[in-house]
Design a protein around this motif. Structure first.
Motif, short mmCIF file in Angstrom:
data_model
loop_
_atom_site.label_atom_id
_atom_site.label_comp_id
_atom_site.label_asym_id
_atom_site.label_seq_id
_atom_site.Cartn_x
_atom_site.Cartn_y
_atom_site.Cartn_z
N GLY A 18 5.44 5.53 -3.12
CA GLY A 18 4.57 6.59 -2.62
C GLY A 18 3.08 6.27 -2.64
N ASP A 19 2.71 5.07 -3.10
CA ASP A 19 1.28 4.70 -3.10
C ASP A 19 0.74 4.62 -1.69
OD1 ASP A 19 1.18 4.51 -5.85
OD2 ASP A 19 1.03 2.32 -5.91
N ASP A 20 -0.54 4.94 -1.54
CA ASP A 20 -1.21 4.81 -0.24
C ASP A 20 -1.33 3.34 0.13
OD1 ASP A 20 -1.59 7.54 0.06
OD2 ASP A 20 -3.53 7.50 -0.96
N LEU A 21 -1.15 3.04 1.41
CA LEU A 21 -1.30 1.69 1.93
C LEU A 21 -2.61 1.58 2.70
CD1 LEU A 21 2.32 1.24 3.34
CD2 LEU A 21 1.44 0.46 1.12
N VAL A 22 -3.23 0.42 2.66
CA VAL A 22 -4.47 0.19 3.39
C VAL A 22 -4.23 0.40 4.88
CG1 VAL A 22 -6.23 -1.51 3.96
CG2 VAL A 22 -5.36 -1.36 1.64
N ASP A 23 -3.12 -0.13 5.38
CA ASP A 23 -2.67 0.12 6.75
C ASP A 23 -1.15 -0.04 6.78
OD1 ASP A 23 -1.84 -2.61 7.79
OD2 ASP A 23 -3.93 -3.05 7.34
N PRO A 24 -0.48 0.50 7.78
CA PRO A 24 0.98 0.50 7.80
C PRO A 24 1.63 -0.87 7.96
CG PRO A 24 0.12 2.12 9.36
CD PRO A 24 -1.03 1.32 8.85
N GLY A 25 0.96 -1.84 8.50
CA GLY A 25 1.56 -3.16 8.72
C GLY A 25 1.26 -4.12 7.59
N ALA A 26 0.13 -4.80 7.72
CA ALA A 26 -0.26 -5.80 6.72
C ALA A 26 -0.46 -5.16 5.35
CB ALA A 26 -1.54 -6.51 7.16
N GLY A 27 -0.86 -3.91 5.32
CA GLY A 27 -1.04 -3.22 4.04
C GLY A 27 0.25 -3.11 3.26
N PHE A 28 1.37 -2.90 3.97
CA PHE A 28 2.67 -2.85 3.29
C PHE A 28 3.03 -4.22 2.74
CE2 PHE A 28 7.34 -3.21 3.38
CZ PHE A 28 7.63 -2.28 2.39
N VAL A 29 2.82 -5.25 3.56
CA VAL A 29 3.12 -6.62 3.12
C VAL A 29 2.29 -6.97 1.89
CG1 VAL A 29 3.06 -9.06 3.79
CG2 VAL A 29 3.84 -7.33 5.43
N ASP A 30 1.00 -6.64 1.92
CA ASP A 30 0.14 -6.89 0.76
C ASP A 30 0.64 -6.12 -0.46
OD1 ASP A 30 -1.45 -8.51 2.35
OD2 ASP A 30 -3.02 -7.00 2.63
N HIS A 31 1.03 -4.87 -0.24
CA HIS A 31 1.48 -4.01 -1.35
C HIS A 31 2.72 -4.59 -2.02
CE1 HIS A 31 2.37 -0.43 -3.68
NE2 HIS A 31 3.59 -0.42 -3.14
N ILE A 32 3.72 -4.99 -1.25
CA ILE A 32 4.93 -5.52 -1.89
C ILE A 32 4.65 -6.86 -2.56
CG2 ILE A 32 6.54 -4.20 -0.48
CD1 ILE A 32 7.15 -6.80 1.06
N GLY A 33 3.63 -7.58 -2.09
CA GLY A 33 3.24 -8.81 -2.76
C GLY A 33 2.56 -8.57 -4.10
N GLU A 34 2.01 -7.38 -4.28
CA GLU A 34 1.30 -7.03 -5.52
C GLU A 34 2.12 -6.15 -6.45
OE1 GLU A 34 -2.16 -5.16 -3.92
OE2 GLU A 34 -3.00 -7.03 -3.16
N SER A 35 3.23 -5.63 -5.97
CA SER A 35 4.05 -4.72 -6.76
C SER A 35 5.48 -5.27 -6.87
CB SER A 35 4.08 -3.34 -6.10
OG SER A 35 4.99 -2.50 -6.79
N PRO A 36 5.81 -5.90 -8.01
CA PRO A 36 7.15 -6.47 -8.16
C PRO A 36 8.28 -5.45 -7.99
CG PRO A 36 5.69 -7.24 -9.91
CD PRO A 36 4.95 -6.16 -9.17
N ASP A 37 8.08 -4.22 -8.47
CA ASP A 37 9.14 -3.21 -8.31
C ASP A 37 9.39 -2.89 -6.85
OD1 ASP A 37 9.60 -2.99 -11.03
OD2 ASP A 37 8.27 -1.27 -11.28
N CYS A 38 8.31 -2.73 -6.08
CA CYS A 38 8.46 -2.43 -4.66
C CYS A 38 9.01 -3.63 -3.90
CB CYS A 38 7.13 -1.97 -4.06
SG CYS A 38 6.59 -0.36 -4.72
N GLU A 39 8.61 -4.83 -4.30
CA GLU A 39 9.15 -6.03 -3.66
C GLU A 39 10.65 -6.13 -3.90
OE1 GLU A 39 8.09 -10.71 -3.04
OE2 GLU A 39 7.37 -9.73 -4.86
N ASP A 40 11.10 -5.82 -5.12
CA ASP A 40 12.54 -5.82 -5.42
C ASP A 40 13.27 -4.77 -4.59
OD1 ASP A 40 12.21 -7.86 -7.27
OD2 ASP A 40 12.30 -6.51 -9.02
#
Length: 59
Positions: A18-40
């Protein structure tokens, strides 16, 4: 965090935490790269969907 069913209704937030993303595309990719739980959770979701997609998607 658990990889449960997700109803992603807002592309500007992570569907897993539920965290806010910088943008819907690359922001999601960046987010999962920084959040191990979300990446899993993303990896589990993608693995579950892979059988429904012929071949492999580029992404």
């Amino acid at each position: 965090m658990s990889a449960t069913a997700t109803n992603w209704s807002d592309p500007e937030t992570c569907p897993f935490c539920g965290d806010d993303l910088v943008d819907p595309g690359a922001g999601f990719v960046d987010h999962i790269g920084e959040s191990p739980d979300c990446e899993d959770s993303w990896s589990t979701w993608r693995d579950n969907l892979a059988g429904d997609v012929r071949g492999e998607w580029a992404g």
